[in-house]
Write a protein that holds these residues in place. Structure first.
Motif, PDB file in Angstrom:
ATOM      1  N   LYS A   1       0.841  -1.196   0.000  1.00  0.00           N
ATOM      2  CA  LYS A   1       0.000   0.000   0.000  1.00  0.00           C
ATOM      3  C   LYS A   1       0.883   1.256   0.000  1.00  0.00           C
ATOM      4  CE  LYS A   1      -3.545   2.271   2.726  1.00  0.00           C
ATOM      5  NZ  LYS A   1      -2.669   3.124   3.542  1.00  0.00           N
ATOM      6  N   ASP A   2       1.887   1.263   0.905  1.00  0.00           N
ATOM      7  CA  ASP A   2       2.818   2.397   0.960  1.00  0.00           C
ATOM      8  C   ASP A   2       3.604   2.536  -0.336  1.00  0.00           C
ATOM      9  OD1 ASP A   2       2.074   3.195   3.421  1.00  0.00           O
ATOM     10  OD2 ASP A   2       3.861   2.475   4.479  1.00  0.00           O
TER      11      ASP A   2
ATOM     12  N   GLU B   1       2.919   1.479  -3.383  1.00  0.00           N
ATOM     13  CA  GLU B   1       2.119   1.951  -4.524  1.00  0.00           C
ATOM     14  C   GLU B   1       1.809   3.445  -4.397  1.00  0.00           C
ATOM     15  OE1 GLU B   1       1.789   0.194  -7.138  1.00  0.00           O
ATOM     16  OE2 GLU B   1       2.514  -1.652  -6.184  1.00  0.00           O
ATOM     17  N   GLU B   2       1.561   3.885  -3.164  1.00  0.00           N
ATOM     18  CA  GLU B   2       1.247   5.293  -2.950  1.00  0.00           C
ATOM     19  C   GLU B   2       2.412   6.176  -3.410  1.00  0.00           C
ATOM     20  OE1 GLU B   2       0.136   6.306   1.089  1.00  0.00           O
ATOM     21  OE2 GLU B   2       0.655   8.421   0.698  1.00  0.00           O
ATOM     22  N   TYR B   3       3.639   5.770  -3.025  1.00  0.00           N
ATOM     23  CA  TYR B   3       4.782   6.610  -3.367  1.00  0.00           C
ATOM     24  C   TYR B   3       5.204   6.478  -4.830  1.00  0.00           C
ATOM     25  CZ  TYR B   3       5.348   8.881   1.019  1.00  0.00           C
ATOM     26  OH  TYR B   3       5.147   9.702   2.086  1.00  0.00           O
TER      27      TYR B   3
ATOM     28  N   LYS C   1       3.117   6.304  -7.112  1.00  0.00           N
ATOM     29  CA  LYS C   1       2.184   7.218  -7.759  1.00  0.00           C
ATOM     30  C   LYS C   1       2.556   8.680  -7.477  1.00  0.00           C
ATOM     31  CE  LYS C   1      -2.627   7.387  -7.743  1.00  0.00           C
ATOM     32  NZ  LYS C   1      -3.773   6.833  -6.995  1.00  0.00           N
ATOM     33  N   LYS C   2       2.805   8.971  -6.195  1.00  0.00           N
ATOM     34  CA  LYS C   2       3.117  10.350  -5.803  1.00  0.00           C
ATOM     35  C   LYS C   2       4.326  10.900  -6.538  1.00  0.00           C
ATOM     36  CE  LYS C   2       1.564  11.621  -1.198  1.00  0.00           C
ATOM     37  NZ  LYS C   2       1.860  11.479   0.227  1.00  0.00           N
TER      38      LYS C   2
ATOM     39  N   SER D   1       6.075  -2.701  -8.957  1.00  0.00           N
ATOM     40  CA  SER D   1       6.940  -2.527  -7.792  1.00  0.00           C
ATOM     41  C   SER D   1       7.904  -3.699  -7.637  1.00  0.00           C
ATOM     42  CB  SER D   1       6.092  -2.383  -6.529  1.00  0.00           C
ATOM     43  OG  SER D   1       5.300  -3.536  -6.355  1.00  0.00           O
TER      44      SER D   1
END
Ligand SMILES: Nc1ncnc2c1ncn2[C@@H]1O[C@H](COP(=O)(O)OP(=O)(O)OP(=O)(O)O)[C@@H](O)[C@H]1O
Ligand SMILES: [Mg+2]
Length: 500
Positions: free
Chosen positions: A378-379, A381-383, A385-386, A394
């Motif tokens: 989750k972390d 994928e978030e980063y 994207k960010k 990943s």
């Protein structure tokens, strides 16, 4: 000089890696006596195209002509014998050899009788080539003892020793100071006068306008177009690269500052960091400017415990702490993001995701000491994207990412740790113009969360653009401090060169 036949003509070059189409039908021509810029966002395919030209990778299809004749480039040696030399983005000097041994690596001068390397001869010849680029380093120094910038100079000197007609420079100035960059430009201009075709990759727009004749733009592995440099401006070029306009390159935001999170008093590291005192508050970015070699990185590494301070005191949230090892710093909530990321920041054989979470892996362990992969991904994928990390997934190995995208992963790693104090060294070196802005916004986000940030940077517009306050270093000392309002190109440079 121009308008004969091109020195280099690459036509419809295509190259795929597993899961990635790195290049599709890309064209590139370059003339002798000209400097051709190759531009595009991180992961656009610049380095791949140049690695094909220099024999590091094999193309899937397309043709290459040099001097009007089609050539087959099957390896590095063939490329070299055809007159192509590349200076890579990832420095490839060997730390345990001397400067001179690196310059003449693979091309050693050995004694006819003893078979030994002629140390004196290669030292003398190296000095000659180093002189040409205005580099004063002693050729007998071990490379592990010199800075990133100096290593870059060695790569350039090495290229000069080969008699090349096409010289490719992949982000040569990322680690150089202003003075060194100027010298390099002189060298590049002299190569141009000799009729050499120079292909120049850089994310620094001002360099393109300063020295290049033509610019070729790639986006997502495709050829976007090319222009004479004199016919375009900054905005047009950015638009070609990212497909949109970017407003406000430095999104500065001010937040309410809290208590002092880190204070350093009279810190010394041998003769290299002298009597440094500074303080940085929650919600603040302290910019550290200075010329290369002024001791900025050494100061950071001493605070971080990578170098053992000879004297001085460090306080975190007002409490005196003992930092003998980097572990001590991390345990006290102080992290350092290194400038030499390949060596110090990445595990090249590991995935993109795990590189992001590695230094904080305990966070994802459940009570059975197993890693909760859902929470981890989750972390990650978030980063991804960010920070707009360009990767098929990943799970991709980090070593397969483009230079700029590797940098983003390292940055994500420390942003995920979100320490109280983040010391960040050259945060946007090698990062494309669009992603730079994302990074500034993330730093602002950390600021808003009440973190304290120390940002070392050689990019003066960047230091001026996003710092709340600036200290300047010169010869191992903090030579002055400037409030955001008083800081400008001139006031910083004066302090950097030691003028009071
Ligand atoms: N050996 C490899 N294996 C798999 N994918 C690769 C490999 N080398 C490059 N790629 C991928 O090809 C694409 C183009 O990468 P390249 O290094 O050419 O980009 P670049 O334009 O040089 O970017 P940067 O400005 O970040 O250096 C990227 O998506 C990258 O991840
Ligand atoms: Mg690259």
């Amino acid at each position: 000089m121009k308008e004969q036949k091109p020195m280099l003509k690459m036509t419809k070059i295509t190259k795929s890696f597993p899961g990635v189409k790195a290049l599709e039908d890309v064209n590139l021509t370059a003339f002798g006596g000209e400097i051709t810029a190759l531009m595009g966002e991180n992961g656009a395919g610049k380095s791949t195209l140049m690695k094909i030209l220099s024999g590091v990778y094999k193309k899937d299809s397309g043709t290459i002509e040099i001097d009007g004749e089609e050539v087959q480039i099957t390896g590095i040696k063939e490329a070299e014998s055809l007159g192509v030399t590349i200076i890579h983005q990832e420095l490839s000097v060997l730390p345990n050899l001397t400067v001179a041994e690196n310059i003449f690596l693979g091309n050693e001068k050995t004694n006819k009788f003893t078979g030994r390397i002629e140390k004196r001869l290669i030292n003398e010849r190296s000095k000659m080539f180093l002189d040409q680029i205005g580099c004063k380093i002693d050729p007998s120094t071990l490379v592990k003892n010199i800075s990133v910038g100096e290593k870059q100079m060695i790569e350039i000197a090495k290229a000069l020793t080969k008699n090349s007609k096409i010289i490719i420079m992949d982000e040569p100035t990322t680690a150089l100071t202003d003075v060194e960059t100027k010298k390099l430009f002189e060298v590049i201009k002299s190569l141009k006068e000799k009729g050499i075709a120079v292909i120049y990759i850089s994310h620094r727009m001002e360099e393109i306008f300063a020295i290049c004749d033509k610019v070729v733009v790639l986006r997502d592995g495709k050829y976007v177009g090319e222009e004479r440099v004199k016919d375009i401006d900054n905005d047009k070029l950015i638009n070609m690269m990212v497909g949109r306009n970017i407003e406000e390159q430095f999104p500065y935001k001010e937040y309410k500052k809290g208590q002092v999170l880190l204070e350093v008093k009279n810190l010394n590291y041998g003769n290299i960091v002298k009597d440094a005192s500074l303080a940085v508050k929650a919600g603040e970015i302290l910019g550290v400017a200075g010329l290369m070699g002024s001791g900025r990185t050494e100061l950071a590494k001493t605070i971080f415990g990578e170098y053992k301070a000879t004297s001085g005191e460090i306080y975190v949230e007002g409490k005196k702490v003992k930092i003998n090892f980097t572990r001590d710093a991390i345990n006290n909530g102080v992290c350092y993001l290194s400038e030499d990321r390949k060596k110090e920041g990445l595990v090249l054989g590991m995935s993109v995701g795990r590189n992001m979470t590695l230094s904080n892996i305990e966070k994802y362990e459940n009570k059975f000491k197993r890693i909760d992969q859902n929470a981890e991904s989750k972390d990650v994928e978030e980063y991804i994207k960010k920070l707009k990390v360009k990767t098929p997934s990943s799970a991709q190995l980090i070593k397969n990412l483009s230079g700029g995208n590797q940098q983003k992963v390292i940055l994500a790693k420390w942003l995920l740790v979100a320490p109280k104090v983040l010391i960040i060294d050259e945060p946007t070196r090698g990062i494309d113009v669009g992603a730079k802005k994302e990074i500034y916004e993330l730093l602002n986000e950390l600021k808003s969360m009440g973190k304290a940030i120390i940002m070392i940077s050689s990019d003066l517009p960047e230091v001026l653009g996003i710092s709340d306050r600036i200290i300047v270093m010169s010869e191992g000392k903090i030579s002055g401090e400037l409030a955001r309002e008083d800081a400008n190109q001139e006031s910083v440079m004066k302090l950097a060169v030691g003028i009071k």
